[in-house]
Structure formats: structure tokens, C-alpha cells
Design an enzyme around this catalytic site. Structure first.
Site, PDB file in Angstrom:
ATOM      1  CD  GLU A 156     -26.752   1.302   3.218  1.00  0.00           C
ATOM      2  OE1 GLU A 156     -26.506   2.094   4.135  1.00  0.00           O
ATOM      3  OE2 GLU A 156     -26.224   0.160   3.133  1.00  0.00           O
ATOM      4  CG  HIS A 201     -24.115  -2.019   5.501  1.00  0.00           C
ATOM      5  ND1 HIS A 201     -24.533  -0.791   5.018  1.00  0.00           N
ATOM      6  CD2 HIS A 201     -23.364  -1.740   6.607  1.00  0.00           C
ATOM      7  CE1 HIS A 201     -24.070   0.173   5.803  1.00  0.00           C
ATOM      8  NE2 HIS A 201     -23.352  -0.388   6.772  1.00  0.00           N
TER       9      HIS A 201
END
Length: 299
Positions: free
Chosen positions: A99, A170
């Protein structure tokens, strides 16, 4: 970037707009990539949401060639009267799943001063923070001395413009306690590197329900230290679905930044209600709502 002229231009732009505020958001857009941004319904709503912020963090960006990001920026700039730009990390992750962290920002409100990827010497983070320093209107007061590993040589303080440092996370769900705690080490690293403690930690921390339980908070330095102000409460629900969890958070520190917080502005942005979506339509955009806060600055 971020020199006196850029700062002056930003101040003039804010003055012309009749405001001295900076609206900042963090949005985990589930599996953001080409298919999501090319979907007319999803893409247009995502663009409108992000165009409502002066500065926004986007997470779960799966777009190594930046094709989806480029399309997103076109959509944002088509719906906003202001021009937006972006800065992003490289793809991050321990295995084949990667990501990126993406910051989208209004060019006449802030500018990027510097960036770095936290080195993560203990390999705590699945996706190590991509730390970005932005220039923003100053509050005009000198901050107190900062804590530092180098006790005998305190880091220098910004002389003029306030630098606002954004630290995204995250967190991997089952490592959330360790990763949130390790943000304290990022805090110390930023102070040593840049000499400022005006920071916002923000993102999908997975900081609730089964991933971070009530008894876990005492072991999390970012929570136990009074240096940090948690702006999104444990009682919040940042999920679109049927769960009720405060996964997404914003945490502030730094005397000047904390004085700049607009009271009661930290909130969950319920785009489902805003755009009149049913749950299926909302979940097509993301399984998370954005979280946000507004900073106010003295003119």
C-alpha cells in the site's frame, strides 16, 4: 518549496478566501486503485470528499504506477475552484501486498517542505510512516523547549513559519497495539530530525474493538503521555458497516499546534448521510468514514 514567498502566498490566499483555517482529513479508501476511481459513482464522490479538505491523507492506495492517483487529481481539480497537488510514498509492506500513503493538498493553502520514510529500526511497522512536513500559517508564539534524545543539545525551533508535520499510520490489525505505541519513537525521531513537535498523527490505527482493548491502552505511550491529545474519542464509530469501532484516529501534539485546534472540529465525516447513500453504495466507496479536524490560525 515552503520558503517565505510560498508562505506569504498561502497567507494571502487564505485571507482572500475569508478564512484562516485549515481543514485536515484522513480517509482509508478501501483498495483504492484504477477500478475504484474509474467507477463514475465512486470516483466522483471520493473527489468531492477530498476536495472538501485543504489537506488529506488517503490510505490503502494500491497504485504503484500512480495512474489512479493521476485520475483522482484530475477529478478533484475539476470539482474544486482551488488547485490540488499530491505527494505519496513508495509502495510499502512486508510481503507482496503493498500500500501507499497519499497526501492530497490545496496548493494555495499549504506546501510540502520535506518528506522522509521512518527507518523503523526495530521493524515494528507493516507500513512504516511516510512523514511529511508542510508549511502552514504560523500562530506567532514561540514554543517551549522540546524533549529530545540529545538532552544537552535541544533541537532548534522554527524561527518564523509554523511547520506542520503529518505522520500517517495504517496499522496492521493484529499488531495495532505495538504499532500505535511505536509512534512515540517516530515522534522522537521527527524532533531530532526537524526540530519541531507540531505534529498530527492520523490514519486507520485499528485502535478499537478486538485489536486494541481497554486494557491495552496503558502500554501505549502515545496514549499514556500527556504530550498527546487524542481528538477522535473511543466512543466514535468510524466504520461504514454494522460494526461500531473507533479505528480511525487523529492525535495532536506541540504547544502551537494544540493552541491552533478549532474547538469541537474533530469529527467523523459521515459521507453516507451527506450524499444520501444506502449502505451498499457507501461500502462501494469504503468501509471507513474519514476523520477530520480544523486548525485555526491568527491573522
Amino acid at each position: 518549496m515552503g520558503g517565505p514567498r510560498a508562505l506569504l502566498a498561502a497567507l494571502w490566499a487564505l485571507e482572500a478566501a475569508g478564512t484562516a483555517a485549515l481543514r485536515i482529513g484522513a480517509f482509508n479508501i478501501q483498495s483504492f486503485g484504477d477500478s475504484k476511481v474509474s467507477d463514475p459513482a465512486c470516483g466522483s464522490i471520493i473527489a468531492k470528499i477530498l476536495a472538501g479538505y485543504d489537506l488529506a491523507l488517503v490510505q490503502e492506495v494500491r497504485d504503484p504506477d500512480l495512474s489512479a492517483v493521476s485520475a483522482l487529481m484530475e477529478q478533484i481539480n475539476s470539482v474544486s475552484e482551488h488547485e490540488y497537488s499530491f505527494v505519496s510514498s513508495q509502495p510499502l509492506g512486508r510481503d507482496q501486498y503493498k500500500e501507499m500513503y497519499l497526501f492530497v493538498y490545496r496548493k494555495d493553502a499549504v506546501s510540502v517542505v520535506d518528506t522522509y520514510l521512518y527507518p523503523d529500526p526495530e521493524d515494528v511497522f507493516s507500513r512504516e510512516p511516510f512523514v511529511v512536513k508542510f508549511s502552514a500559517p504560523g500562530t506567532g508564539e514561540r514554543a517551549p523547549p522540546l524533549p529530545s534524545r540529545r538532552a544537552l543539545t535541544p533541537p532548534p525551533l522554527p524561527a518564523a513559519a509554523q511547520n506542520l508535520v503529518l505522520i500517517p499510520l495504517h496499522a496492521a490489525p493484529h499488531q495495532a497495539v505495538a504499532e500505535i505505541d511505536a509512534l512515540y519513537d517516530v515522534y522522537l525521531d521527527v524532533i531530532d530530525k526537524w526540530g519541531t513537535d507540531d505534529m498530527l498523527f492520523l490514519g486507520d490505527f485499528n485502535a478499537d474493538c478486538s485489536y486494541v482493548r481497554a486494557q491495552d491502552w496503558a502500554a501505549i505511550r502515545l496514549r499514556s503521555s500527556e504530550v498527546f491529545k487524542w481528538l477522535i474519542p473511543d466512543s466514535a464509530d468510524t466504520t461504514v458497516g454494522n460494526s461500531d469501532c473507533a479505528y480511525d484516529r487523529i492525535v495532536a501534539c506541540g504547544a502551537r499546534l494544540r493552541r491552533s485546534l478549532k474547538p469541537q472540529s474533530a469529527t467523523v465525516h459521515d459521507f453516507q448521510e451527506e450524499f444520501g447513500l444506502d449502505q451498499t453504495q457507501a461500502l462501494a466507496i469504503s468501509d471507513h468514514f474519514p476523520v477530520e479536524v480544523t486548525l485555526k490560525f491568527h491573522r
